[in-house]
Design a protein around this motif. Structure first.
Motif, PDB file in Angstrom:
ATOM      1  N   ILE A  40       0.867  -1.172   0.000  1.00  0.00           N
ATOM      2  CA  ILE A  40       0.000   0.000   0.000  1.00  0.00           C
ATOM      3  C   ILE A  40       0.902   1.219   0.000  1.00  0.00           C
ATOM      4  N   LEU A  41       0.730   2.056  -0.977  1.00  0.00           N
ATOM      5  CA  LEU A  41       1.509   3.291  -1.106  1.00  0.00           C
ATOM      6  C   LEU A  41       0.581   4.459  -0.792  1.00  0.00           C
ATOM      7  N   MET A  42       0.978   5.281   0.156  1.00  0.00           N
ATOM      8  CA  MET A  42       0.164   6.428   0.559  1.00  0.00           C
ATOM      9  C   MET A  42       0.999   7.687   0.436  1.00  0.00           C
ATOM     10  N   ASP A  43       0.527   8.621  -0.342  1.00  0.00           N
ATOM     11  CA  ASP A  43       1.204   9.899  -0.491  1.00  0.00           C
ATOM     12  C   ASP A  43       0.481  10.909   0.391  1.00  0.00           C
ATOM     13  N   VAL A  44       1.236  11.587   1.265  1.00  0.00           N
ATOM     14  CA  VAL A  44       0.646  12.526   2.224  1.00  0.00           C
ATOM     15  C   VAL A  44       1.120  13.943   1.922  1.00  0.00           C
ATOM     16  N   PRO A  45       0.392  14.936   2.452  1.00  0.00           N
ATOM     17  CA  PRO A  45       0.801  16.323   2.234  1.00  0.00           C
ATOM     18  C   PRO A  45       2.135  16.630   2.910  1.00  0.00           C
ATOM     19  N   ASP A  46       2.854  17.546   2.343  1.00  0.00           N
ATOM     20  CA  ASP A  46       4.119  18.028   2.909  1.00  0.00           C
ATOM     21  C   ASP A  46       3.822  18.868   4.156  1.00  0.00           C
ATOM     22  N   GLY A  47       4.783  18.931   5.084  1.00  0.00           N
ATOM     23  CA  GLY A  47       4.671  19.807   6.245  1.00  0.00           C
ATOM     24  C   GLY A  47       3.925  19.227   7.428  1.00  0.00           C
ATOM     25  N   LEU A  48       3.800  17.904   7.513  1.00  0.00           N
ATOM     26  CA  LEU A  48       3.133  17.289   8.657  1.00  0.00           C
ATOM     27  C   LEU A  48       4.037  17.334   9.891  1.00  0.00           C
ATOM     28  N   PRO A  49       3.450  17.357  11.100  1.00  0.00           N
ATOM     29  CA  PRO A  49       4.276  17.263  12.311  1.00  0.00           C
ATOM     30  C   PRO A  49       5.016  15.919  12.347  1.00  0.00           C
ATOM     31  N   ASP A  50       6.162  15.891  12.995  1.00  0.00           N
ATOM     32  CA  ASP A  50       6.996  14.684  13.047  1.00  0.00           C
ATOM     33  C   ASP A  50       6.267  13.468  13.600  1.00  0.00           C
ATOM     34  N   VAL A  51       5.330  13.651  14.513  1.00  0.00           N
ATOM     35  CA  VAL A  51       4.647  12.519  15.136  1.00  0.00           C
ATOM     36  C   VAL A  51       3.472  12.001  14.317  1.00  0.00           C
ATOM     37  N   ALA A  52       3.029  12.718  13.302  1.00  0.00           N
ATOM     38  CA  ALA A  52       1.837  12.326  12.548  1.00  0.00           C
ATOM     39  C   ALA A  52       2.026  10.998  11.809  1.00  0.00           C
ATOM     40  N   ILE A  53       3.132  10.835  11.119  1.00  0.00           N
ATOM     41  CA  ILE A  53       3.327   9.637  10.302  1.00  0.00           C
ATOM     42  C   ILE A  53       3.539   8.395  11.163  1.00  0.00           C
ATOM     43  N   PRO A  54       4.418   8.392  12.180  1.00  0.00           N
ATOM     44  CA  PRO A  54       4.539   7.180  13.015  1.00  0.00           C
ATOM     45  C   PRO A  54       3.226   6.805  13.706  1.00  0.00           C
ATOM     46  N   GLY A  55       2.476   7.790  14.171  1.00  0.00           N
ATOM     47  CA  GLY A  55       1.181   7.509  14.785  1.00  0.00           C
ATOM     48  C   GLY A  55       0.236   6.845  13.817  1.00  0.00           C
ATOM     49  N   PHE A  56       0.196   7.348  12.600  1.00  0.00           N
ATOM     50  CA  PHE A  56      -0.651   6.762  11.573  1.00  0.00           C
ATOM     51  C   PHE A  56      -0.198   5.348  11.233  1.00  0.00           C
ATOM     52  N   LEU A  57       1.109   5.144  11.054  1.00  0.00           N
ATOM     53  CA  LEU A  57       1.621   3.820  10.704  1.00  0.00           C
ATOM     54  C   LEU A  57       1.353   2.793  11.799  1.00  0.00           C
TER      55      LEU A  57
END
Length: 109
Positions: A40-57
């Motif tokens: 699954i490839l997910m492209d996210v917006p630029d400029g997210l807080p550092d904790v957003a991606i690990p929390g989502f994953l």
């Protein structure tokens, strides 16, 4: 056991309902190894807080563990997060011999 389109759609549905979902994201799904592996490839917006991606994953990993079948000695799924098409983080799992491989500790997010 093959990963069905219904499993993939349910995974995406649950992701979009999760509290860590990142709005304005786009998804691509690839089936590999004769349908025994899903990427699954997910492209996210630029400029997210550092904790957003690990929390989502971490949330994505919990959903995948429940939905996708395990394999013996090989991973069954992987999710890559990209920004403008460049992979910045990922999570994977589904190998019954190494069930904690790729594990994300959600307590630190």
């Amino acid at each position: 056991m093959n990963i069905s389109e219904e499993m993939a759609l349910e995974f995406l549905r649950q992701l979009k309902c999760s509290p860590h979902f990142i709005a304005e994201s786009t998804f691509n799904v690839e089936y590999q190894d004769d349908g025994e592996f899903i990427l699954i490839l997910m492209d996210v917006p630029d400029g997210l807080p550092d904790v957003a991606i690990p929390g989502f994953l971490g949330g994505a990993q919990e959903i995948a563990k429940k939905l996708f079948p395990c394999r013996i000695g090989a991973y069954g799924w992987m999710m890559n997060i990209g920004i403008r098409g460049q992979v910045v983080n990922s999570v994977f799992g589904g190998d019954s011999l190494y069930p904690n491989s790729g594990y994300i500790d959600r307590g630190r997010t």
